[in-house]
Scaffold this active site. Structure first.
Site, mmCIF file in Angstrom:
data_model
loop_
_atom_site.group_PDB
_atom_site.id
_atom_site.type_symbol
_atom_site.label_atom_id
_atom_site.label_comp_id
_atom_site.label_asym_id
_atom_site.label_seq_id
_atom_site.Cartn_x
_atom_site.Cartn_y
_atom_site.Cartn_z
ATOM 1 N N HIS A 8 0.826 -1.211 0.000
ATOM 2 C CA HIS A 8 0.000 0.000 0.000
ATOM 3 C C HIS A 8 0.862 1.264 0.000
ATOM 4 C CE1 HIS A 8 1.085 0.795 4.171
ATOM 5 N NE2 HIS A 8 0.919 -0.515 4.376
ATOM 6 N N GLU A 81 -2.153 -7.159 7.695
ATOM 7 C CA GLU A 81 -0.801 -7.053 8.252
ATOM 8 C C GLU A 81 -0.696 -7.855 9.543
ATOM 9 O OE1 GLU A 81 2.239 -7.017 8.097
ATOM 10 O OE2 GLU A 81 2.883 -4.938 7.840
#
Length: 176
Positions: A8, A81
């Site tokens: 990202h 994550e």
């Protein structure tokens, strides 16, 4: 099959060198620009499927790419994550964090161990390869997940694993 893996765009905590983990931190203006550049870079690729982590920083990045290439996003929880527990929000350079993250079987600060992340991501990659063998798949995820994906395709020592780093907005290609 081609697997495109991207991290990202930048968040405020990335900029401040803080542990992001599962904290839902938004993209900065620079992060939005990185996502737009990534979208521009992949627009001529033939991407069949976009898989994204459910965290907003990854989803926003995936959304910008989705708009550019006109593909829907599949939210995949296993791309989230690593949960860094009590280390979330702390500086990445802290001695306690640097030591703890090298203890692969241990849950970080009550969060998740690297081995747990490896298990969920490797299982997902096995499924992607089996299910989408004739497709090109793009994954939008996070630093630790990108590191795990790299270790799936490339043998590495613990030190090489720990040293592997994907920059915000960086794209890595794997040919299967």
């Amino acid at each position: 099959m081609k697997l495109l893996v991207a991290r990202h765009g930048q968040t405020e905590w990335n900029y401040e060198n803080r542990v992001c983990g599962i904290s839902n931190i938004e993209l900065t203006d620079k992060g939005l620009e990185q996502a737009r550049l990534l979208a521009s870079k992949v627009k001529d690729y033939h991407i069949d499927i976009i898989l994204s982590s459910p965290l907003s920083r990854a989803l926003k990045t995936a959304g910008i790419i989705s708009d550019e290439i006109n593909r829907d996003i599949i939210v995949e929880d296993r791309l989230i994550e690593q949960n860094y527990g009590s280390y979330e929000g702390l500086l990445r350079t802290g001695e306690g964090f640097r030591y703890a993250k090298k203890q692969f079987p241990n849950k970080l600060g009550g969060g998740e161990s690297i081995l747990q992340v490896v298990q969920r991501v490797y299982n997902l990659l096995d499924e992607i390869i089996a299910e989408y063998a004739d497709k090109n798949v793009m994954i939008i995820s996070h630093g630790s997940v990108c590191r795990v994906i790299n270790s799936y395709f490339n043998e590495c020592s613990n030190q090489k694993y720990d040293d592997y780093y994907t920059k915000n907005g960086e794209l890595v290609e794997y040919f299967i």
